[in-house]
Design a protein around this motif. Structure first.
Motif, PDB file in Angstrom:
ATOM      1  N   GLU A  87      10.153  11.165   5.469  1.00 59.71           N
ATOM      2  CA  GLU A  87       8.513  11.079   5.000  1.00 59.71           C
ATOM      3  C   GLU A  87       7.862   9.899   5.257  1.00 59.71           C
ATOM      4  O   GLU A  87       6.497  10.017   5.252  1.00 59.71           O
ATOM      5  CB  GLU A  87       8.367  11.998   3.828  1.00 59.71           C
ATOM      6  N   GLN A  88       8.598   8.845   5.187  1.00 59.52           N
ATOM      7  CA  GLN A  88       7.726   7.672   5.245  1.00 59.52           C
ATOM      8  C   GLN A  88       7.495   6.852   6.475  1.00 59.52           C
ATOM      9  O   GLN A  88       8.432   7.198   7.389  1.00 59.52           O
ATOM     10  CB  GLN A  88       8.606   6.589   4.533  1.00 59.52           C
ATOM     11  N   PRO A  89       6.401   6.399   6.921  1.00 56.08           N
ATOM     12  CA  PRO A  89       6.233   5.734   7.622  1.00 56.08           C
ATOM     13  C   PRO A  89       7.177   4.360   8.183  1.00 56.08           C
ATOM     14  O   PRO A  89       7.637   4.177   6.965  1.00 56.08           O
ATOM     15  CB  PRO A  89       4.782   5.277   7.979  1.00 56.08           C
ATOM     16  N   HIS A 121       0.806  -1.211   0.123  1.00 59.08           N
ATOM     17  CA  HIS A 121      -0.012  -0.005   0.077  1.00 59.08           C
ATOM     18  C   HIS A 121       0.991   1.261   0.201  1.00 59.08           C
ATOM     19  O   HIS A 121       0.280   2.318  -0.032  1.00 59.08           O
ATOM     20  CB  HIS A 121      -0.907  -0.111   1.126  1.00 59.08           C
ATOM     21  N   SER A 122       1.956   1.098   0.183  1.00 55.25           N
ATOM     22  CA  SER A 122       3.137   2.291  -0.045  1.00 55.25           C
ATOM     23  C   SER A 122       3.249   2.595  -1.494  1.00 55.25           C
ATOM     24  O   SER A 122       3.672   1.907  -2.171  1.00 55.25           O
ATOM     25  CB  SER A 122       4.559   1.891   0.713  1.00 55.25           C
ATOM     26  N   PRO A 123       2.966   3.813  -1.869  1.00 56.90           N
ATOM     27  CA  PRO A 123       3.033   4.311  -3.347  1.00 56.90           C
ATOM     28  C   PRO A 123       4.259   4.059  -3.723  1.00 56.90           C
ATOM     29  O   PRO A 123       4.912   3.712  -4.763  1.00 56.90           O
ATOM     30  CB  PRO A 123       2.500   5.712  -3.399  1.00 56.90           C
ATOM     31  N   PHE A 124       5.658   4.750  -2.799  1.00 57.74           N
ATOM     32  CA  PHE A 124       6.921   4.581  -3.055  1.00 57.74           C
ATOM     33  C   PHE A 124       7.118   3.153  -3.363  1.00 57.74           C
ATOM     34  O   PHE A 124       8.128   2.793  -4.341  1.00 57.74           O
ATOM     35  CB  PHE A 124       7.787   4.952  -1.864  1.00 57.74           C
ATOM     36  N   LYS A 162      13.925   3.767   7.772  1.00 64.10           N
ATOM     37  CA  LYS A 162      12.471   3.915   7.661  1.00 64.10           C
ATOM     38  C   LYS A 162      11.692   2.797   6.888  1.00 64.10           C
ATOM     39  O   LYS A 162      10.591   2.223   7.419  1.00 64.10           O
ATOM     40  CB  LYS A 162      12.066   5.325   7.011  1.00 64.10           C
ATOM     41  N   VAL A 163      12.376   2.480   5.784  1.00 61.31           N
ATOM     42  CA  VAL A 163      11.584   1.404   4.658  1.00 61.31           C
ATOM     43  C   VAL A 163      12.629   0.259   4.583  1.00 61.31           C
ATOM     44  O   VAL A 163      13.685   0.882   4.161  1.00 61.31           O
ATOM     45  CB  VAL A 163      11.142   1.880   3.539  1.00 61.31           C
ATOM     46  N   THR A 164      12.218  -0.850   4.609  1.00 63.33           N
ATOM     47  CA  THR A 164      13.314  -2.093   4.383  1.00 63.33           C
ATOM     48  C   THR A 164      12.390  -3.015   3.221  1.00 63.33           C
ATOM     49  O   THR A 164      11.253  -3.025   3.520  1.00 63.33           O
ATOM     50  CB  THR A 164      13.922  -2.750   5.380  1.00 63.33           C
ATOM     51  N   ILE A 165      13.294  -3.729   2.304  1.00 60.56           N
ATOM     52  CA  ILE A 165      12.506  -4.654   1.506  1.00 60.56           C
ATOM     53  C   ILE A 165      13.398  -5.873   1.504  1.00 60.56           C
ATOM     54  O   ILE A 165      14.506  -5.619   1.435  1.00 60.56           O
ATOM     55  CB  ILE A 165      12.340  -4.135  -0.076  1.00 60.56           C
TER      56      ILE A 165
END
Length: 259
Positions: free
Chosen positions: A249-251, A22-25, A233-236
């Motif tokens: 800016e990301q949760p 659901h994250s656009p990024f 902030k974000v990991t994949i």
């Protein structure tokens, strides 16, 4: 090997594709980069680069280093055999090219050149970027340097040095790296040391890629610590690679993605 099999089964159980994101990024990254099936002319260059190494029957003295830059072992190996067993796979090289082409980083750092298979993907992904690649073994680094020159990867600076000592001595924190590919020492201690040393080099859009995050229990522990760091902030998690983003800016979110 048993540990990796168990880790992979767990990964398959928990992993998703773009439809669960659901994250656009992250959704854009998956659909426009990870899952881009269009053929690129650069893929043919990457294939020729690999084929050239696979056909090289010369032997070189390969040196592996342990803690404190001490020689761990040294042995003669055939270049073609190194190309078969070390470095990035053809599929991963194409993905690394797409990631570099997608983000178009200006300053790239690679920790662990080996024969330059991943380096060529980084260099071709953005020919306008400056790629700094570090290799501890002089003979391996020389093969990579000659190979990169032969394939016109002229935006690469080859550095022969021990990873941690280079990161400390060169005051590397003064540079902003937009993309860093970590493929040097697959241990928890070394990985976290590189993470801490390079953290001052990030900007908001920096992309870090860690290789073999499920290589061992040790590496999985390092990955968990990295994921939980307050600046991350974000990991994949794509099983072999762990992608790290610092976008303020990301949760804070973690994704397990089949790529």
């Amino acid at each position: 090997m048993l540990f990796q099999i168990k880790s992979y089964l767990s990964f398959l159980w928990h992993s998703k594709n773009e439809h669960a994101v659901h994250s656009p990024f992250v959704f854009n990254l998956l659909t426009k980069c990870f899952y881009d099936k269009k053929r690129k002319p650069e893929y043919a260059i990457l294939k020729k680069y690999r084929k050239s190494l696979l056909g090289n029957k010369n032997f070189i003295e390969v040196t592996d280093f342990g803690a404190g830059s001490r020689v761990f072992k040294s042995n003669r190996r055939q270049i073609s055999k190194i190309a078969q067993t070390a470095g990035i796979s053809p599929k991963r090289a194409e993905l690394l090219f797409r990631v570099t082409n997608y983000f178009k980083p200006e300053n790239i750092l690679e920790i662990g050149t080996s024969l330059g298979l991943a380096t060529s993907a980084l260099a071709l992904g953005n020919p306008k970027a400056k790629v700094v690649t570090i290799e501890g073994c002089p003979n391996t680094a020389n093969v990579a340097q000659n190979q990169l020159a032969e394939f016109d990867c002229n935006n690469v600076e080859n550095v022969i040095a021990q990873f941690e000592s280079f990161l400390i001595s060169e005051n590397i924190q003064a540079t902003n790296y937009n993309l860093i590919y970590f493929d040097g020492n697959h241990s928890k201690k070394a990985t976290l040391a590189y993470f801490d040393l390079l953290l001052p080099t990030i900007d908001n859009d920096s992309v870090w890629i860690f290789d073999d995050i499920h290589w061992s229990e040790d590496m999985e522990e390092a990955w968990e610590i990295i994921k939980n760091h307050p600046q991350v902030k974000v990991t994949i998690d794509t099983f072999q690679w762990g992608f790290v983003f610092f976008r303020r800016e990301q949760p804070k979110e973690h994704f397990i993605i089949r790529a």
